[in-house]
Write an enzyme that holds these catalytic residues in place. Structure first.
Site, PDB file in Angstrom:
ATOM      1  N   SER B 183       0.841  -1.192   0.000  1.00 30.54           N
ATOM      2  CA  SER B 183       0.000   0.000   0.000  1.00 30.54           C
ATOM      3  C   SER B 183       0.881   1.249   0.000  1.00 30.54           C
ATOM      4  O   SER B 183       1.748   1.396  -0.849  1.00 30.54           O
ATOM      5  CB  SER B 183      -0.943  -0.042   1.209  1.00 30.54           C
ATOM      6  OG  SER B 183      -1.951   0.932   1.086  1.00 30.54           O
ATOM      7  N   ASP B 349      -9.254  -5.793  -4.825  1.00 29.64           N
ATOM      8  CA  ASP B 349      -8.820  -4.512  -4.260  1.00 29.64           C
ATOM      9  C   ASP B 349      -9.517  -3.374  -4.995  1.00 29.64           C
ATOM     10  O   ASP B 349      -9.271  -3.135  -6.174  1.00 29.64           O
ATOM     11  CB  ASP B 349      -7.300  -4.389  -4.383  1.00 29.64           C
ATOM     12  CG  ASP B 349      -6.729  -3.194  -3.618  1.00 29.64           C
ATOM     13  OD1 ASP B 349      -7.479  -2.244  -3.328  1.00 29.64           O
ATOM     14  OD2 ASP B 349      -5.524  -3.237  -3.312  1.00 29.64           O
ATOM     15  N   HIS B 395      -8.303  -4.678  -0.576  1.00 22.85           N
ATOM     16  CA  HIS B 395      -6.984  -4.080  -0.360  1.00 22.85           C
ATOM     17  C   HIS B 395      -6.280  -4.695   0.849  1.00 22.85           C
ATOM     18  O   HIS B 395      -5.067  -4.918   0.826  1.00 22.85           O
ATOM     19  CB  HIS B 395      -7.149  -2.569  -0.177  1.00 22.85           C
ATOM     20  CG  HIS B 395      -5.864  -1.851  -0.018  1.00 22.85           C
ATOM     21  ND1 HIS B 395      -4.916  -1.810  -1.028  1.00 22.85           N
ATOM     22  CD2 HIS B 395      -5.320  -1.151   1.020  1.00 22.85           C
ATOM     23  CE1 HIS B 395      -3.864  -1.106  -0.612  1.00 22.85           C
ATOM     24  NE2 HIS B 395      -4.089  -0.709   0.621  1.00 22.85           N
TER      25      HIS B 395
END
Lengths: 415, 415
Positions: B183, B349, B395
């Site tokens: 991320s 995601d 995610h």
């Protein structure tokens, strides 16, 4: 009674009670939904009997604002009920003049010669109960002459549809040639077809779902919290705030969050990318990204036409949506539908994703599915029976993809 | 110098300047990031030289907090730089005792015998600059002994990576066997591999992107606005508020919005559906949906460990991310990477969708792509060279799908 929209006859006295007339003479609500003796554009009103709500509360003599388009056939065979989405209203077509907050929201679909051809069909479009464009909602005055504000009762989709059914009764319409709605309006349309199968000859449910999912509930909840958090919300009683202050910042934030769920990432990315709004780079901490300006503009603009309490009431109503509640589940409920049913979705919809439309179509009786053979470049009838349009416009696609949405709507109306 | 983590040597005097020591003796920040003379758990600190930022501002003597796991090889051949995501910190593994706000965030991946085997590798995990768990951020004291608050300078991903490079210099580490991040940590890892190709032997960039897109920018912006709107934010100078008040409601709302983007709709729907939290039906207007309680709980919990100004600073830094800026575009920038590179994504995601990882992998030189042949049930190396894991965790999958993430990370480290 002449049902055509004329500027001379916007408030037929026969359907507006004294009480409703009085409430229209009160101070205008924050939203400017109606004005003393001078209703907005071609808007008309019907007042229905006291409405017992699912919550146990009773709403006394609620009023439904509506507009009509086209000419009603003598035998009532051409009446279409058109149900708007969360922030829509009865102003389906026409410009923003005469006090309307916005131009019509479906001008590419409804009109002479268009998919919903007003030379042939008589379109009735009510503002949903709890809204803020003429129908009774939290910005309306209660019996004591005060805005309802936070005291406005909790509404469900079923309450709103019950109000629409009473509204149809008041207009003397027993059966609709079609009930058409997208998004939240699609929830109402589905509820109509399940609750009143005999009153719905055709159904078009666009970009909607058979029940509001955890993800959709959550999106509504964070938007409600944004409004609650605005100090100007004042617990919902902001109508008397000095200088017309209100929870505009919170409402604008809710709207920005919603807009992000209405569009697809691809569309936002293609349209804005990382471009800046000004000469100043956002890298130095002061410049703004173009996408931020876009969201700010639309968030702020929205607060000039929508009431924050209405937004909360309608978002909560959306969260109540479950066709299967007390009916043995969604599949069983949808078996009640006898209407010829077009279930249409947009493949990039991240708010009401394609599986939501597939679930509806699959649960219908095969005889109720309107699943045309298609060989369109960007639309296909799937095995589920749902028509899926390939588009980068996400949830908003049902308001934008006029070519495909119009084509299938027209086919449904001709079937 | 012994780089092992011991409770006796949490703040090596050789790397902590007097200034930094003084700032640690100030009143604790709202976040409880450090405590007078009693640093949290195994946390250590390095103070680096004045840092000239991209904005033109200079941050004087910023401090980087970090933890290490495993034993550093004499020849420095086994050092892994592990970079946390937006709300992570240096506490990669271990429990929540000794003052740590949370248990380690990657306990399924890092540890003896695990994918990042601490019996073999020496893992260095700094808290990112601008954070609130020990590294200099808006809750830190400035030269005058006041919290920076709103006056904290604008940071970019490149500023943060420059600080990490100075931090590595201070520790005497020239080259990392691997730089690993997911991320926002993946943005840092990518920036490392592009800016310092000679210092990065292997790269693992998980669930991340080569540039922050309009959609991702917008998500950050609405979250920032939620914090700004909280009246207790006080323009960012809330540290002296009576009774420890702060913009907790705004921060909790930002967190709830973020959580919705971290999980996939399917996961939320499977987990919560339309279930209620209490006996009371949400249909009557008072009951709560379970998904609302889930979001409330995690939103509120978050405010007890994170500083609102830090959240804003880091979200803005995320928005600065563009590997291609001033480098002739993303593709050209990624050609600089010489590290053996694992680019991994989660198919569900919705914040950093698979195309983001595909774009990275496709832009790498073929010789840099670590694209193992796979025949896993739920993971495959795509034509792009990216490894895509099928998971409903969205995610957050990179923090949850330990079997697959671990397998490919281990393979990269052994390659």
């Amino acid at each position: 009674m002449d049902w055509q929209t004329t500027s001379e006859d916007t408030v037929p006295s026969s359907v507006v009670t004294d009480r409703a007339r009085r409430s229209m003479l009160g101070k205008p609500p924050a939203t400017g939904a109606w004005r003393e003796g001078d209703p907005v554009g071609g808007r008309r009103f019907v007042t229905i009997d006291d409405l017992a709500l699912e919550s146990g509360d009773v709403l006394t003599k609620p009023r439904i604002a509506y507009e009509t388009f086209g000419e009603r056939a003598a035998d009532d065979s051409n009446v279409i009920l058109l149900l708007h989405a969360l922030t829509g209203d009865s102003h389906v077509i026409g410009d923003a003049s005469a006090g309307h907050a916005t131009a019509g929201w479906w001008t590419g679909i409804v009109g002479p010669g268009l998919a919903v051809d007003t030379d042939r069909w008589f379109v009735v479009a009510p503002n949903m109960l709890g809204g803020c464009q003429g129908s009774t909602g939290p910005a309306s005055l209660d019996d004591s002459g005060r805005e309802w504000g936070a005291r406005f009762p909790h509404l469900t989709i079923r309450d709103q549809v019950e109000a629409q059914a009473r509204f149809a009764d008041a207009l003397g319409i027993d059966r609709f040639a079609a009930v058409v709605g997208g998004s939240m309006g699609g929830m109402h349309a589905l509820e109509w077809a399940v609750t009143f199968p005999d009153r719905v000859e055709r159904l078009a449910a666009l970009s909607t779902t058979s029940f509001t999912s955890a993800d959709q509930i959550a999106q509504n909840i964070v938007q409600i919290e944004a409004i609650h958090m605005d100090p100007s919300f004042s617990g919902g009683d902001y109508y008397d705030a000095p200088d017309g202050d209100g929870p505009y910042r919170g409402l604008a934030l809710a709207r920005r969050m919603a807009l992000l769920s209405y569009r697809s990432p691809d569309e936002l990315n293609d349209r804005f990318g990382r471009s800046w709004q000004s000469e100043l780079s956002p890298m130095v901490g002061q410049g703004r990204f173009a996408v931020a300006s876009y969201l700010d503009f639309h968030g702020n603009k929205f607060t000039r036409r929508f009431d924050a309490n209405s937004y909360i009431t309608l978002a909560r109503a959306m969260n109540s949506h479950d066709l299967g509640r007390d009916r043995g589940g969604v599949e069983t409920a949808l078996q009640r539908v006898t209407a010829k049913s077009l279930i249409l979705g947009i493949d990039s919809d991240r708010l009401f994703p394609p599986d939501d439309q597939r679930r509806i179509a699959q649960s219908l009786r095969p005889s109720s599915r309107f699943a045309p053979d298609t060989d369109d470049h960007r639309a296909k009838t799937e095995a589920s029976g749902a028509v899926m349009v390939a588009s980068e416009f996400g949830h908003d696609g049902f308001l934008i993809e006029n070519e495909y949405v119009g084509k299938y709507l027209r086919a449904l109306l001709e079937a």
